[in-house]
Design an enzyme around this catalytic site. Sequence first.
Site, PDB file in Angstrom:
ATOM      1  N   ASP A  48     -53.458 -27.498 -55.277  1.00 42.41           N
ATOM      2  CA  ASP A  48     -54.174 -28.453 -56.127  1.00 42.41           C
ATOM      3  C   ASP A  48     -55.632 -28.451 -55.693  1.00 42.41           C
ATOM      4  O   ASP A  48     -55.917 -28.485 -54.494  1.00 42.41           O
ATOM      5  CB  ASP A  48     -53.549 -29.853 -55.937  1.00 42.41           C
ATOM      6  N   ILE A  84     -56.581 -23.100 -59.365  1.00 42.76           N
ATOM      7  CA  ILE A  84     -55.652 -22.084 -59.898  1.00 42.76           C
ATOM      8  C   ILE A  84     -56.382 -20.941 -60.609  1.00 42.76           C
ATOM      9  O   ILE A  84     -55.780 -19.919 -60.909  1.00 42.76           O
ATOM     10  CB  ILE A  84     -54.574 -22.685 -60.835  1.00 42.76           C
ATOM     11  N   THR A 158     -46.337 -30.012 -73.083  1.00 42.57           N
ATOM     12  CA  THR A 158     -46.331 -31.333 -73.698  1.00 42.57           C
ATOM     13  C   THR A 158     -45.869 -31.273 -75.151  1.00 42.57           C
ATOM     14  O   THR A 158     -45.990 -30.228 -75.798  1.00 42.57           O
ATOM     15  CB  THR A 158     -47.765 -31.921 -73.632  1.00 42.57           C
ATOM     16  N   ASP A 159     -45.393 -32.408 -75.651  1.00 46.74           N
ATOM     17  CA  ASP A 159     -45.034 -32.490 -77.074  1.00 46.74           C
ATOM     18  C   ASP A 159     -46.272 -32.424 -77.972  1.00 46.74           C
ATOM     19  O   ASP A 159     -46.171 -32.172 -79.165  1.00 46.74           O
ATOM     20  CB  ASP A 159     -44.228 -33.766 -77.367  1.00 46.74           C
ATOM     21  N   GLU A 160     -47.464 -32.642 -77.364  1.00 42.35           N
ATOM     22  CA  GLU A 160     -48.674 -32.720 -78.192  1.00 42.35           C
ATOM     23  C   GLU A 160     -49.014 -31.385 -78.850  1.00 42.35           C
ATOM     24  O   GLU A 160     -49.775 -31.339 -79.810  1.00 42.35           O
ATOM     25  CB  GLU A 160     -49.853 -33.236 -77.356  1.00 42.35           C
ATOM     26  N   TYR A 183     -57.371 -30.908 -75.710  1.00 42.70           N
ATOM     27  CA  TYR A 183     -56.293 -30.890 -74.711  1.00 42.70           C
ATOM     28  C   TYR A 183     -55.074 -30.157 -75.257  1.00 42.70           C
ATOM     29  O   TYR A 183     -54.587 -29.187 -74.663  1.00 42.70           O
ATOM     30  CB  TYR A 183     -55.920 -32.326 -74.303  1.00 42.70           C
ATOM     31  N   LYS A 187     -53.277 -26.568 -74.142  1.00 47.83           N
ATOM     32  CA  LYS A 187     -51.878 -26.470 -73.675  1.00 47.83           C
ATOM     33  C   LYS A 187     -51.095 -25.511 -74.579  1.00 47.83           C
ATOM     34  O   LYS A 187     -50.283 -24.719 -74.105  1.00 47.83           O
ATOM     35  CB  LYS A 187     -51.208 -27.848 -73.665  1.00 47.83           C
ATOM     36  N   HIS A 317     -56.906 -38.936 -83.648  1.00 42.32           N
ATOM     37  CA  HIS A 317     -55.802 -39.592 -82.921  1.00 42.32           C
ATOM     38  C   HIS A 317     -54.450 -39.273 -83.572  1.00 42.32           C
ATOM     39  O   HIS A 317     -54.188 -39.703 -84.702  1.00 42.32           O
ATOM     40  CB  HIS A 317     -56.062 -41.102 -82.941  1.00 42.32           C
TER      41      HIS A 317
HETATM   42  P1  NAD Z   1     -52.662 -35.301 -63.866  1.00 40.30           P
HETATM   43  O1  NAD Z   1     -53.987 -35.185 -64.542  1.00 40.30           O
HETATM   44  O2  NAD Z   1     -52.236 -36.612 -63.306  1.00 40.30           O
HETATM   45  O3  NAD Z   1     -52.604 -34.237 -62.655  1.00 40.30           O
HETATM   46  C1  NAD Z   1     -53.096 -32.934 -62.780  1.00 40.30           C
HETATM   47  C2  NAD Z   1     -53.244 -32.350 -61.384  1.00 40.30           C
HETATM   48  O4  NAD Z   1     -53.705 -30.998 -61.523  1.00 40.30           O
HETATM   49  C3  NAD Z   1     -54.277 -33.080 -60.509  1.00 40.30           C
HETATM   50  O5  NAD Z   1     -53.767 -33.280 -59.220  1.00 40.30           O
HETATM   51  C4  NAD Z   1     -55.461 -32.130 -60.486  1.00 40.30           C
HETATM   52  O6  NAD Z   1     -56.243 -32.214 -59.279  1.00 40.30           O
HETATM   53  C5  NAD Z   1     -54.774 -30.778 -60.606  1.00 40.30           C
HETATM   54  N1  NAD Z   1     -55.674 -29.748 -61.177  1.00 40.30           N
HETATM   55  C6  NAD Z   1     -56.430 -29.855 -62.288  1.00 40.30           C
HETATM   56  N2  NAD Z   1     -57.148 -28.718 -62.463  1.00 40.30           N
HETATM   57  C7  NAD Z   1     -56.787 -27.878 -61.461  1.00 40.30           C
HETATM   58  C8  NAD Z   1     -57.163 -26.562 -61.101  1.00 40.30           C
HETATM   59  N3  NAD Z   1     -58.066 -25.862 -61.816  1.00 40.30           N
HETATM   60  N4  NAD Z   1     -56.613 -26.008 -59.988  1.00 40.30           N
HETATM   61  C9  NAD Z   1     -55.723 -26.697 -59.227  1.00 40.30           C
HETATM   62  N5  NAD Z   1     -55.339 -27.959 -59.518  1.00 40.30           N
HETATM   63  C10 NAD Z   1     -55.865 -28.540 -60.620  1.00 40.30           C
HETATM   64  O7  NAD Z   1     -51.609 -34.737 -64.914  1.00 40.30           O
HETATM   65  P2  NAD Z   1     -50.083 -35.155 -65.135  1.00 40.30           P
HETATM   66  O8  NAD Z   1     -50.022 -36.316 -66.048  1.00 40.30           O
HETATM   67  O9  NAD Z   1     -49.403 -35.196 -63.832  1.00 40.30           O
HETATM   68  O10 NAD Z   1     -49.557 -33.892 -65.959  1.00 40.30           O
HETATM   69  C11 NAD Z   1     -48.979 -32.764 -65.293  1.00 40.30           C
HETATM   70  C12 NAD Z   1     -48.564 -31.740 -66.321  1.00 40.30           C
HETATM   71  O11 NAD Z   1     -47.626 -32.315 -67.223  1.00 40.30           O
HETATM   72  C13 NAD Z   1     -49.710 -31.221 -67.173  1.00 40.30           C
HETATM   73  O12 NAD Z   1     -49.525 -29.846 -67.369  1.00 40.30           O
HETATM   74  C14 NAD Z   1     -49.574 -31.976 -68.485  1.00 40.30           C
HETATM   75  O13 NAD Z   1     -50.067 -31.238 -69.566  1.00 40.30           O
HETATM   76  C15 NAD Z   1     -48.055 -32.143 -68.564  1.00 40.30           C
HETATM   77  N6  NAD Z   1     -47.555 -33.309 -69.325  1.00 40.30           N
HETATM   78  C16 NAD Z   1     -48.002 -34.560 -69.026  1.00 40.30           C
HETATM   79  C17 NAD Z   1     -47.456 -35.655 -69.702  1.00 40.30           C
HETATM   80  C18 NAD Z   1     -47.870 -37.062 -69.363  1.00 40.30           C
HETATM   81  O14 NAD Z   1     -47.411 -37.996 -70.027  1.00 40.30           O
HETATM   82  N7  NAD Z   1     -48.673 -37.299 -68.342  1.00 40.30           N
HETATM   83  C19 NAD Z   1     -46.497 -35.454 -70.696  1.00 40.30           C
HETATM   84  C20 NAD Z   1     -46.072 -34.135 -70.974  1.00 40.30           C
HETATM   85  C21 NAD Z   1     -46.597 -33.080 -70.263  1.00 40.30           C
HETATM   86  P1  TYD Z   2     -52.551 -41.970 -73.257  1.00 40.94           P
HETATM   87  O1  TYD Z   2     -51.902 -42.715 -72.134  1.00 40.94           O
HETATM   88  O2  TYD Z   2     -53.971 -41.555 -73.106  1.00 40.94           O
HETATM   89  O3  TYD Z   2     -51.623 -40.713 -73.581  1.00 40.94           O
HETATM   90  P2  TYD Z   2     -51.678 -39.659 -74.825  1.00 40.94           P
HETATM   91  O4  TYD Z   2     -52.965 -39.773 -75.523  1.00 40.94           O
HETATM   92  O5  TYD Z   2     -51.528 -38.364 -74.114  1.00 40.94           O
HETATM   93  O6  TYD Z   2     -50.502 -40.012 -75.698  1.00 40.94           O
HETATM   94  O7  TYD Z   2     -52.458 -42.875 -74.547  1.00 40.94           O
HETATM   95  C1  TYD Z   2     -51.220 -43.322 -75.083  1.00 40.94           C
HETATM   96  C2  TYD Z   2     -51.503 -44.000 -76.399  1.00 40.94           C
HETATM   97  O8  TYD Z   2     -52.265 -45.204 -76.138  1.00 40.94           O
HETATM   98  C3  TYD Z   2     -52.376 -43.175 -77.342  1.00 40.94           C
HETATM   99  O9  TYD Z   2     -51.929 -43.393 -78.682  1.00 40.94           O
HETATM  100  C4  TYD Z   2     -53.769 -43.732 -77.153  1.00 40.94           C
HETATM  101  C5  TYD Z   2     -53.516 -45.190 -76.827  1.00 40.94           C
HETATM  102  N1  TYD Z   2     -54.499 -45.835 -75.923  1.00 40.94           N
HETATM  103  C6  TYD Z   2     -55.086 -47.051 -76.275  1.00 40.94           C
HETATM  104  O10 TYD Z   2     -54.818 -47.615 -77.350  1.00 40.94           O
HETATM  105  N2  TYD Z   2     -55.965 -47.628 -75.395  1.00 40.94           N
HETATM  106  C7  TYD Z   2     -56.294 -47.037 -74.206  1.00 40.94           C
HETATM  107  O11 TYD Z   2     -57.131 -47.601 -73.450  1.00 40.94           O
HETATM  108  C8  TYD Z   2     -55.681 -45.792 -73.862  1.00 40.94           C
HETATM  109  C9  TYD Z   2     -56.006 -45.107 -72.554  1.00 40.94           C
HETATM  110  C10 TYD Z   2     -54.786 -45.228 -74.755  1.00 40.94           C
END
Ligand code: NAD
Ligand code: TYD
Length: 379
Positions: A48, A84, A158-160, A183, A187, A317
């Site tokens: 990381d 990475i 991600t589902d996005e 984003y 992905k 959005h």
């Molecule tokens: P996060 O942003 O909390 O963590 C990302 C980590 O990656 C951090 O520790 C950051 O320092 C590290 N990182 C970023 N760029 C880097 C690089 N160039 N080299 C090495 N390390 C690097 O993200 P998260 O929410 O834990 O998500 C993790 C994965 O899951 C991602 O691939 C994201 O797309 C996927 N994902 C997240 C969600 C969600 O709800 N958070 C849902 C579905 C999928």
């Molecule tokens: P987020 O946690 O950023 O996840 P994602 O955009 O990846 O789904 O946001 C979740 C939902 O909440 C999204 O529809 C955007 C909304 N949102 C707000 O309404 N207010 C906020 O301050 C944030 C961060 C998100």
Amino acid sequence: MRKLKNILVTGGAGFIGCNFIHYLFGLSNSGTDLFEDAGFDGRVINVDCLTYAGNLESLKDVEEKFGVSSCGENARYFFEKVDICDRAQIERIFKQYDIDTVIHFAAESHVDRSILGPEAFMKTNVMGTFTLLDVARNYWGISLDNQRDDVLFHHISTDEVYGSLGETGYFLETTSYDPRSPYSSSKASSDHIVMAYYHTYGLPITLSNCTNNYGPFQFPEKLLPLMISNIKDGKNLPVYGKGDNIRDWIYVEDHNRGVWQIVKNSPAGEKWNLGGENEWQNIRLLNEVIDLASKELGKDAEEVRKTITYVKDRPGHDKRYAIDCTKAKTRLGWERKMTFEQGLLATIRWYLSHGEWIANIQSGAYKDWISKNYTEQGR
Ligand code: NAD
Ligand code: TYD
């Protein structure tokens, strides 16, 4: 038979990655006894580069129990502060630790940041993923004439990538990609490159696309940790647009258990949807959080509700995400263990009882904590 001995976890200092490492080492943060042991006896190499989202403080218990500083030669957890995209360093790490499995979480992950500054998303999510795939292919000596079943590259997505749904319908593994934000498009690109490495070179890959995760250690710019800490601090609760966007929420340990089941049991080349089957309109979810958090804090929920502030909507959005995860349930036997009722309360309690963890992020002190402890470990 997969080795699963020397696992390279990328992005292990972020939200989902650090929960995954905890899970592998049998450390649950849910405050419940719902989570069985992963049965893992190998080594984890956490790579990381510690962007704003990377926080080693989230892994101090793992370091203490399994790291070099406490276990010396018997260490099972190693941290490498490496980007990475840095091919030479990634090559060194594959060789030094004889990596047999990659579980790739590292990414730039916040949609709002991708709108403000897309470049980092393209670099890390696209080029970073490409670099890892290419180093893995070379190190493992894989070509269509030399297939292997003892190594694996698992890509977390991600589902996005599927785009935005209307009022009905679900994303299937076969749904065409239609990403809308920098984003999700970065992905989606990385998912395509992962599949290309499978079809072109025979690299054994698996891929999972998951819905919105919630749980401990999430950076407090995301909806749930932001709202919980703002409720605690008496700050405004910013809702984008009308608050009628819909997300499907899954507890992070349920997601991670699904990832581990895929890594252990999925045939190579397969793609899996993981989801919570738990859709919430943002404003409804916020009201639920207000009710639960106010009760925990001894605040008047109706007073807290007055701090809801409707703000300008996020450009592009996505309206609704919802995943059909029948494939993972029927073919892997994956099931979620956490009900949303339990999980949301556990999460609220976790953030309310980890004020210092959040305060260190808000003040920037987590970076000082990292440099102090990192130096003290002599690395
Ligand atoms: P996060 O942003 O909390 O963590 C990302 C980590 O990656 C951090 O520790 C950051 O320092 C590290 N990182 C970023 N760029 C880097 C690089 N160039 N080299 C090495 N390390 C690097 O993200 P998260 O929410 O834990 O998500 C993790 C994965 O899951 C991602 O691939 C994201 O797309 C996927 N994902 C997240 C969600 C969600 O709800 N958070 C849902 C579905 C999928
Ligand atoms: P987020 O946690 O950023 O996840 P994602 O955009 O990846 O789904 O946001 C979740 C939902 O909440 C999204 O529809 C955007 C909304 N949102 C707000 O309404 N207010 C906020 O301050 C944030 C961060 C998100």
